[in-house]
Every structure is written in C-alpha cells, then in structure tokens.
Design a protein around this motif. Structure first.
Motif, mmCIF file in Angstrom:
data_model
loop_
_atom_site.group_PDB
_atom_site.id
_atom_site.type_symbol
_atom_site.label_atom_id
_atom_site.label_comp_id
_atom_site.label_asym_id
_atom_site.label_seq_id
_atom_site.Cartn_x
_atom_site.Cartn_y
_atom_site.Cartn_z
ATOM 1 N N ALA A 46 0.892 -1.298 0.056
ATOM 2 C CA ALA A 46 0.063 0.006 -0.040
ATOM 3 C C ALA A 46 1.073 1.178 -0.030
ATOM 4 N N ALA A 47 1.999 1.365 0.894
ATOM 5 C CA ALA A 47 2.943 2.365 0.862
ATOM 6 C C ALA A 47 3.531 2.625 -0.310
ATOM 7 N N LYS A 48 3.854 1.646 -1.115
ATOM 8 C CA LYS A 48 4.758 1.384 -2.402
ATOM 9 C C LYS A 48 3.922 1.961 -3.523
ATOM 10 N N TYR A 49 2.458 1.615 -3.634
ATOM 11 C CA TYR A 49 1.756 2.065 -4.852
ATOM 12 C C TYR A 49 1.074 3.406 -4.448
ATOM 13 N N SER A 50 0.905 3.886 -2.968
ATOM 14 C CA SER A 50 0.392 5.017 -2.800
ATOM 15 C C SER A 50 1.500 5.877 -3.250
ATOM 16 N N LYS A 51 2.600 5.803 -2.946
ATOM 17 C CA LYS A 51 3.570 6.620 -3.524
ATOM 18 C C LYS A 51 3.985 6.729 -5.062
ATOM 19 N N THR A 52 3.962 5.868 -5.455
ATOM 20 C CA THR A 52 4.011 5.430 -7.391
ATOM 21 C C THR A 52 2.877 6.346 -7.825
ATOM 22 N N ASN A 53 1.638 6.128 -7.251
ATOM 23 C CA ASN A 53 0.480 6.692 -7.878
ATOM 24 C C ASN A 53 -0.111 7.930 -7.192
ATOM 25 N N HIS A 54 0.716 8.506 -6.213
ATOM 26 C CA HIS A 54 0.392 10.035 -5.717
ATOM 27 C C HIS A 54 -0.928 9.815 -5.105
ATOM 28 N N LYS A 55 -1.240 8.811 -4.237
ATOM 29 C CA LYS A 55 -2.216 8.676 -3.346
ATOM 30 C C LYS A 55 -1.903 8.769 -1.798
ATOM 31 N N ASP A 56 -2.798 9.064 -1.034
ATOM 32 C CA ASP A 56 -2.584 9.444 0.566
ATOM 33 C C ASP A 56 -3.315 8.386 1.070
ATOM 34 N N ILE A 57 -2.706 7.070 1.202
ATOM 35 C CA ILE A 57 -3.309 6.183 2.252
ATOM 36 C C ILE A 57 -2.694 6.073 3.429
ATOM 37 N N LYS A 58 -3.132 6.479 4.395
ATOM 38 C CA LYS A 58 -2.668 6.245 5.666
ATOM 39 C C LYS A 58 -2.945 4.949 6.389
ATOM 40 N N ARG A 59 -3.996 4.387 6.491
ATOM 41 C CA ARG A 59 -4.288 3.033 7.039
ATOM 42 C C ARG A 59 -4.986 2.128 6.190
ATOM 43 N N ILE A 60 -5.046 1.014 6.890
ATOM 44 C CA ILE A 60 -6.054 -0.021 6.008
ATOM 45 C C ILE A 60 -6.831 -0.362 7.001
ATOM 46 N N SER A 61 -8.370 -0.461 6.915
ATOM 47 C CA SER A 61 -9.259 -0.816 7.831
ATOM 48 C C SER A 61 -9.023 -2.027 8.317
ATOM 49 N N THR A 62 -9.557 -2.406 9.523
ATOM 50 C CA THR A 62 -9.418 -3.886 10.301
ATOM 51 C C THR A 62 -10.290 -4.845 9.128
ATOM 52 N N SER A 63 -11.653 -4.372 8.775
ATOM 53 C CA SER A 63 -11.990 -5.149 7.988
ATOM 54 C C SER A 63 -11.400 -5.752 6.720
ATOM 55 N N ALA A 64 -10.852 -4.937 6.196
ATOM 56 C CA ALA A 64 -10.118 -5.132 4.778
ATOM 57 C C ALA A 64 -8.948 -6.039 5.353
ATOM 58 N N ILE A 65 -8.092 -5.800 6.204
ATOM 59 C CA ILE A 65 -7.108 -6.799 6.767
ATOM 60 C C ILE A 65 -7.869 -8.244 7.089
ATOM 61 N N ASP A 66 -8.966 -8.287 7.799
ATOM 62 C CA ASP A 66 -9.710 -9.418 8.021
ATOM 63 C C ASP A 66 -9.887 -10.191 6.626
ATOM 64 N N MET A 67 -10.479 -9.604 5.846
ATOM 65 C CA MET A 67 -10.763 -10.089 4.303
ATOM 66 C C MET A 67 -9.634 -10.681 3.687
ATOM 67 N N LEU A 68 -8.695 -9.892 3.948
ATOM 68 C CA LEU A 68 -7.554 -10.363 2.987
ATOM 69 C C LEU A 68 -6.812 -11.727 3.932
ATOM 70 N N MET A 69 -6.896 -11.564 5.125
ATOM 71 C CA MET A 69 -6.517 -12.896 5.871
ATOM 72 C C MET A 69 -7.194 -14.060 5.645
ATOM 73 N N SER A 70 -8.598 -13.981 5.333
ATOM 74 C CA SER A 70 -9.422 -15.019 5.299
ATOM 75 C C SER A 70 -9.367 -15.702 3.924
ATOM 76 N N TYR A 71 -8.671 -14.983 2.929
ATOM 77 C CA TYR A 71 -8.643 -15.601 1.583
ATOM 78 C C TYR A 71 -7.337 -16.507 1.536
ATOM 79 N N ARG A 72 -7.451 -17.649 0.428
ATOM 80 C CA ARG A 72 -6.412 -18.425 0.564
ATOM 81 C C ARG A 72 -5.183 -18.112 -0.269
#
Length: 112
Positions: free
Chosen positions: A32-58
């Motif tokens: 997220a930090a890498k692609y935020s920087k290269t795409n000039h986006k300001d992503i500060k943090r990732i929601s807990t629900s997003a992390i939970d979703m990512l961790m439940s995927y295989r």
C-alpha cells in the motif's frame, strides 16, 4: 544447468502465503505504501475489516497475487475501500474464495 545444481545444494523452502497469515498485514502495509507513493495517493491506514478479508482469503497466487490486489485497490480508489479486495472464502462467489483479477468482486462498489 551448472548454476541450477550449484544453487540446489542448499534449498530454501518458503511456505505459501496461506500458511503465513501473519505476514499478510506487513505485506499489505508495504504494498500500500509502495503503490500509494508511485500513484500519488494518500493512504494512511488500512481498515481492520479489509485486513480481516485479506487474511481469510487463500491466496493461490501467493505474494504476487496479494501485491496485484493491493496495487489495483490503490489505483482504482482515492480512499481505501475494502470492497475492492478479493472476496472472503464465504462470500457470494459460491464459497470458492476465488478472486478474478480485472473484475469487481461480487457486490463490490467503486472507490470515489
């Protein structure tokens, strides 16, 4: 061919991402930090629900699939939207947990 045999003397076994769930938040932060920087986006943090979703995927595509998913999420949204992430294993994709790159997840909303 000779190089292969020289390198094969000491094999390094890296388990698949699905067996290293604790690595996912660290990798997500990095990508997220890498692609935020290269795409000039300001992503500060990732929601807990997003992390939970990512961790439940295989993650059959391992780290490359995770990286592509995060890059796509950063590019397509101005703010972090968990609906741009792959569906959880029990999502409306029939329960197979498949993420199809290039397509919106079932019921996904576009980032603003």
């Amino acid at each position: 061919m000779d190089l292969y045999y020289r390198l094969n003397v000491f094999p390094i076994v890296v388990p698949p991402l699905r067996e290293r769930k604790t690595d996912i938040p660290l990798l997500v932060d990095h990508f997220a930090a890498k692609y935020s920087k290269t795409n000039h986006k300001d992503i500060k943090r990732i929601s807990t629900s997003a992390i939970d979703m990512l961790m439940s995927y295989r993650w059959p595509g391992n780290v490359r699939e995770l990286e592509n998913c995060i890059e796509r999420a950063v590019i397509l949204s101005q703010r972090w939207r968990y609906s741009r992430l792959p569906p959880a294993d029990n999502a409306s994709d029939g329960g197979n947990g498949q993420y199809r790159p290039g397509r919106d997840p079932p019921g996904g909303a576009r980032g603003h």
